[in-house]
Design a protein around this motif. Structure first.
Motif, PDB file in Angstrom:
ATOM      1  N   LEU A  28       0.815  -1.213   0.000  1.00  0.00           N
ATOM      2  CA  LEU A  28       0.000   0.000   0.000  1.00  0.00           C
ATOM      3  C   LEU A  28       0.853   1.269   0.000  1.00  0.00           C
ATOM      4  N   VAL A  29       2.160   1.105   0.138  1.00  0.00           N
ATOM      5  CA  VAL A  29       3.049   2.268   0.285  1.00  0.00           C
ATOM      6  C   VAL A  29       2.877   3.259  -0.858  1.00  0.00           C
ATOM      7  N   TYR A  30       2.904   2.748  -2.099  1.00  0.00           N
ATOM      8  CA  TYR A  30       2.763   3.642  -3.250  1.00  0.00           C
ATOM      9  C   TYR A  30       1.414   4.362  -3.212  1.00  0.00           C
ATOM     10  N   GLY A  31       0.377   3.631  -2.880  1.00  0.00           N
ATOM     11  CA  GLY A  31      -0.954   4.224  -2.849  1.00  0.00           C
ATOM     12  C   GLY A  31      -1.066   5.346  -1.838  1.00  0.00           C
ATOM     13  N   GLU A  32      -0.487   5.147  -0.670  1.00  0.00           N
ATOM     14  CA  GLU A  32      -0.534   6.186   0.363  1.00  0.00           C
ATOM     15  C   GLU A  32       0.245   7.428  -0.066  1.00  0.00           C
ATOM     16  N   MET A  33       1.366   7.216  -0.756  1.00  0.00           N
ATOM     17  CA  MET A  33       2.162   8.355  -1.240  1.00  0.00           C
ATOM     18  C   MET A  33       1.378   9.158  -2.280  1.00  0.00           C
ATOM     19  N   VAL A  34       0.759   8.446  -3.219  1.00  0.00           N
ATOM     20  CA  VAL A  34      -0.005   9.130  -4.265  1.00  0.00           C
ATOM     21  C   VAL A  34      -1.228   9.820  -3.660  1.00  0.00           C
ATOM     22  N   HIS A  35      -1.830   9.190  -2.653  1.00  0.00           N
ATOM     23  CA  HIS A  35      -2.966   9.804  -1.965  1.00  0.00           C
ATOM     24  C   HIS A  35      -2.547  11.150  -1.357  1.00  0.00           C
ATOM     25  N   SER A  36      -1.385  11.168  -0.726  1.00  0.00           N
ATOM     26  CA  SER A  36      -0.890  12.416  -0.125  1.00  0.00           C
ATOM     27  C   SER A  36      -0.694  13.501  -1.185  1.00  0.00           C
ATOM     28  N   MET A  37      -0.156  13.100  -2.335  1.00  0.00           N
ATOM     29  CA  MET A  37       0.044  14.069  -3.422  1.00  0.00           C
ATOM     30  C   MET A  37      -1.290  14.591  -3.949  1.00  0.00           C
ATOM     31  N   ALA A  38      -2.287  13.699  -4.009  1.00  0.00           N
ATOM     32  CA  ALA A  38      -3.605  14.130  -4.481  1.00  0.00           C
ATOM     33  C   ALA A  38      -4.198  15.170  -3.541  1.00  0.00           C
ATOM     34  N   VAL A  39      -3.987  14.971  -2.245  1.00  0.00           N
ATOM     35  CA  VAL A  39      -4.480  15.940  -1.255  1.00  0.00           C
ATOM     36  C   VAL A  39      -3.771  17.280  -1.430  1.00  0.00           C
ATOM     37  N   LYS A  40      -2.443  17.228  -1.609  1.00  0.00           N
ATOM     38  CA  LYS A  40      -1.663  18.463  -1.781  1.00  0.00           C
ATOM     39  C   LYS A  40      -2.079  19.225  -3.033  1.00  0.00           C
ATOM     40  N   ASN A  41      -2.522  18.486  -4.034  1.00  0.00           N
ATOM     41  CA  ASN A  41      -2.929  19.119  -5.291  1.00  0.00           C
ATOM     42  C   ASN A  41      -4.413  19.482  -5.314  1.00  0.00           C
ATOM     43  N   GLY A  42      -5.092  19.287  -4.176  1.00  0.00           N
ATOM     44  CA  GLY A  42      -6.480  19.726  -4.060  1.00  0.00           C
ATOM     45  C   GLY A  42      -7.521  18.789  -4.624  1.00  0.00           C
ATOM     46  N   PHE A  43      -7.164  17.510  -4.768  1.00  0.00           N
ATOM     47  CA  PHE A  43      -8.122  16.559  -5.352  1.00  0.00           C
ATOM     48  C   PHE A  43      -8.711  15.594  -4.317  1.00  0.00           C
ATOM     49  N   GLU A  44      -8.564  15.919  -3.019  1.00  0.00           N
ATOM     50  CA  GLU A  44      -9.007  14.973  -1.997  1.00  0.00           C
ATOM     51  C   GLU A  44     -10.518  14.734  -2.017  1.00  0.00           C
ATOM     52  N   SER A  45     -11.278  15.716  -2.510  1.00  0.00           N
ATOM     53  CA  SER A  45     -12.732  15.555  -2.524  1.00  0.00           C
ATOM     54  C   SER A  45     -13.281  15.317  -3.929  1.00  0.00           C
ATOM     55  N   ASP A  46     -12.381  15.117  -4.896  1.00  0.00           N
ATOM     56  CA  ASP A  46     -12.840  14.873  -6.266  1.00  0.00           C
ATOM     57  C   ASP A  46     -13.559  13.526  -6.349  1.00  0.00           C
ATOM     58  N   LEU A  47     -14.623  13.489  -7.112  1.00  0.00           N
ATOM     59  CA  LEU A  47     -15.453  12.289  -7.206  1.00  0.00           C
ATOM     60  C   LEU A  47     -14.669  11.086  -7.720  1.00  0.00           C
ATOM     61  N   TYR A  48     -13.973  11.243  -8.837  1.00  0.00           N
ATOM     62  CA  TYR A  48     -13.289  10.107  -9.451  1.00  0.00           C
ATOM     63  C   TYR A  48     -12.085   9.657  -8.632  1.00  0.00           C
ATOM     64  N   VAL A  49     -11.334  10.620  -8.125  1.00  0.00           N
ATOM     65  CA  VAL A  49     -10.182  10.284  -7.281  1.00  0.00           C
ATOM     66  C   VAL A  49     -10.655   9.597  -6.009  1.00  0.00           C
ATOM     67  N   GLY A  50     -11.712  10.121  -5.422  1.00  0.00           N
ATOM     68  CA  GLY A  50     -12.256   9.521  -4.201  1.00  0.00           C
ATOM     69  C   GLY A  50     -12.715   8.089  -4.418  1.00  0.00           C
ATOM     70  N   ASN A  51     -13.367   7.843  -5.548  1.00  0.00           N
ATOM     71  CA  ASN A  51     -13.867   6.491  -5.826  1.00  0.00           C
ATOM     72  C   ASN A  51     -12.740   5.468  -5.932  1.00  0.00           C
ATOM     73  N   VAL A  52     -11.662   5.839  -6.633  1.00  0.00           N
ATOM     74  CA  VAL A  52     -10.561   4.875  -6.775  1.00  0.00           C
ATOM     75  C   VAL A  52      -9.786   4.726  -5.468  1.00  0.00           C
ATOM     76  N   LEU A  53      -9.758   5.772  -4.650  1.00  0.00           N
ATOM     77  CA  LEU A  53      -9.113   5.650  -3.335  1.00  0.00           C
ATOM     78  C   LEU A  53      -9.889   4.684  -2.441  1.00  0.00           C
ATOM     79  N   ILE A  54     -11.208   4.782  -2.481  1.00  0.00           N
ATOM     80  CA  ILE A  54     -12.035   3.852  -1.696  1.00  0.00           C
ATOM     81  C   ILE A  54     -11.757   2.415  -2.133  1.00  0.00           C
TER      82      ILE A  54
END
Length: 536
Positions: free
Chosen positions: A46-72
């Motif tokens: 899961l290491v890569y996923g957590e890193m990319v998740h952090s980058m998505a948050v920094k780039n303002g996509f934490e609440s985006d519908l499509y990004v959120g769905n794939v994170l779930i």
């Protein structure tokens, strides 16, 4: 490129390309994150996923519908369900995929309580969400709930039953022996003009076989124009549990003629059929030629079937030698199969030796073997042995599974346990059972109490065997259905000798056909006889 590579499992190219993209100073958008996170779901860590998740948050996509769905989905894959739920809660916009992804995470990992909570809150449900719930209940063995949800799904005009959900519903019917509901589903498939795929055909064969209608299973099987490995294997297994070993062999040979190569599961069905029909020569030939003729190396499950075949037929020493020379360590199932042969042929000396072997495996695994040994001692009147085994079981705190039977009456599945006190009509059922047994005794039935593992009076022993779950189910059926109606019961344990004797007598006295599916096979009681010919 990232999108193309993200469709490949265990491929790190999207992550590598994503790193190169960042190194070049390019800003990823929501689609980039969607594809990279999807690829992270296919990694071993899961290491890569957590890193990319952090980058998505920094780039303002934490609440985006499509990004959120794939994170779930990603967190669900790694069984980080609380993290998946946290992402879901932080999403400002959700669609049916958001809800279904979270629902799927809980259901796939057996947390059906949480799955139900989410499902109840869903503003919109689709075919996938219903399928997730129904398959989830089947996966954890909650078959009654699975059929309840299936029934509710059919009331939703926006949803049409898919192949996957029909297969799950038929599987639930098969496990419960719910023939009426299985019949209804078969009719629904025809009326709805749903294409009958190989998966649906296989599920229908399995359902009819496990509901005691092997002839209906054969009709479905014979109606398939191009039979595949799954169709053949399901039919062979169905015939085997009905004790029709010769018929199972015929289907097996038909399979070979049609150039369909058998697999591991096929051989389990064939060997099981030989075991329940006493076909020692045929079973031995197939077992010893599995690898040379068909390229299937026997696994421990195949050895278990073969040991069971030899043990039932009385070849105990031969079976014991094979167990000791197996290329793998025998497990508890192997030893119990051999021990069951000792019970059938009343060989207490070998049984004692086997229980010692079981004890060396794992003390938690001993209870089934010790119960068999205890019953064997009791049948021989060796009460000192019974006391000793029961004392040992008490020290290990081993508890055997309680007998439990299910019966479908009027489309409703009723459950009975040994000495049941929970059914709302239990007092009436017990009174009816007493009357049934009295009438059966007038026609020659005498309770067989040899295996009651306590030094009790004969009257107390008779009472102990009287309240077995299948007898209670029969009594309930006889007071709830019309005379002459066939009675179909599913039981979680092997039918005991007294119940077997009692059901033969009841079928004769009351003119009822009684079909019981116990842990290993079917028994069809009719006019005082059983289809197993007392070989079980």
């Amino acid at each position: 490129m990232i999108r193309a590579y993200s469709k490949l499992h265990n491929c790190q190219e999207p992550i590598i390309l994503f790193g190169r993209m960042l190194a070049l100073g390019l800003d990823p958008d929501k689609y980039t994150f969607t594809f990279v996170i999807t690829s992270c779901s296919h990694q071993l860590s899961l290491v890569y996923g957590e890193m990319v998740h952090s980058m998505a948050v920094k780039n303002g996509f934490e609440s985006d519908l499509y990004v959120g769905n794939v994170l779930i989905s990603m967190y669900s894959v790694f069984v980080k369900l609380e993290d998946a739920h946290k992402v879901f809660d932080q999403m400002s916009d959700r669609d049916v995929s958001s809800w279904t992804s979270l629902l799927c995470g809980y259901a796939k990992h057996g947390e059906m309580g949480r799955a139900c909570e989410i499902f109840d809150k869903m503003p919109l449900r689709n075919n996938v969400s219903w399928t997730v719930m129904i398959s989830g209940f089947v996966g954890v063995g909650r078959y009654i709930e699975a059929l309840s949800y299936f029934s509710d799904m059919l009331c939703d005009d926006e949803v049409q039953a898919s192949e996957a959900v029909l297969v799950c519903a038929l599987s639930a019917c098969a496990h419960l022996g719910a023939l009426d509901q299985g019949n209804w589903i078969h009719g629904y498939i025809g009326k709805s003009r749903i294409s009958v795929s190989s998966n649906i055909s296989t599920a229908l064969i399995d359902m009819y076989a496990k509901c005691g209608k092997i002839n209906c299973a054969a009709q479905v099987f014979n109606g398939i124009s191009r039979k595949d490995i799954h169709n053949f294997t399901s039919m062979i297994s169905g015939l085997s549990i009905h004790g029709r070993g010769n018929d199972a062999l015929c289907v097996f040979y038909q399979m070979l003629v049609e150039n369909v190569k058998p697999n591991e599961i096929t051989f389990l069905g064939v060997l099981n059929g030989c075991s329940h029909s006493g076909l020692v020569d045929e079973g031995s030939s197939i077992f010893y030629n599995m690898e040379s003729l068909w390229g299937v190396v026997p696994k421990i499950e195949h050895y278990g079937c073969y040991i069971d075949l030899l043990g039932r037929a009385g070849y105990l020493e031969r079976a014991f030698k094979i167990v000791k020379s197996m290329p793998m360590d025998p497990d508890i199932i192997i030893w119990r199969s051999l021990l069951n042969g000792c019970r059938i042929h009343r060989d207490a000396n070998l049984a004692e030796c086997i229980v010692n072997h079981i004890g060396e495996l794992n003390s938690r695994s001993c209870d089934g073997g010790e119960v068999l040994l205890s019953n064997l001692y009791a049948s021989l009147g060796r009460w000192e042995g019974v006391v000793e085994v029961r004392k040992l079981m008490g020290e290990r705190r081993n508890e055997s599974n309680p007998g439990c039977s299910w019966i479908e009456v009027g489309g409703v599945v009723h459950e009975f346990r040994v000495a049941d006190t929970f059914h709302p009509q239990i007092a009436e059922i017990r009174d009816n059972l007493n009357e049934i047994l009295k009438k059966a005794s007038l026609r020659g039935y005498v309770a067989k109490t040899m295996q009651v593992s306590f030094d009790l009076s004969e009257e107390e022993k008779e009472q102990a065997v009287a309240w077995h779950s299948e007898k209670l189910a029969v009594a309930f059926a006889m007071m709830s259905t019309l005379p002459g109606t066939a009675i179909r019961i599913v039981k979680n344990l092997r039918t005991c000798e007294d119940c077997h004797l009692a059901l033969k007598a009841i079928s004769k006295v009351f003119g009822r056909e009684i079909i019981v599916r116990d842990r290993s096979r079917f028994h069809t009681f009719k006019e005082g006889d059983c289809s197993c010919n007392d070989y079980w």
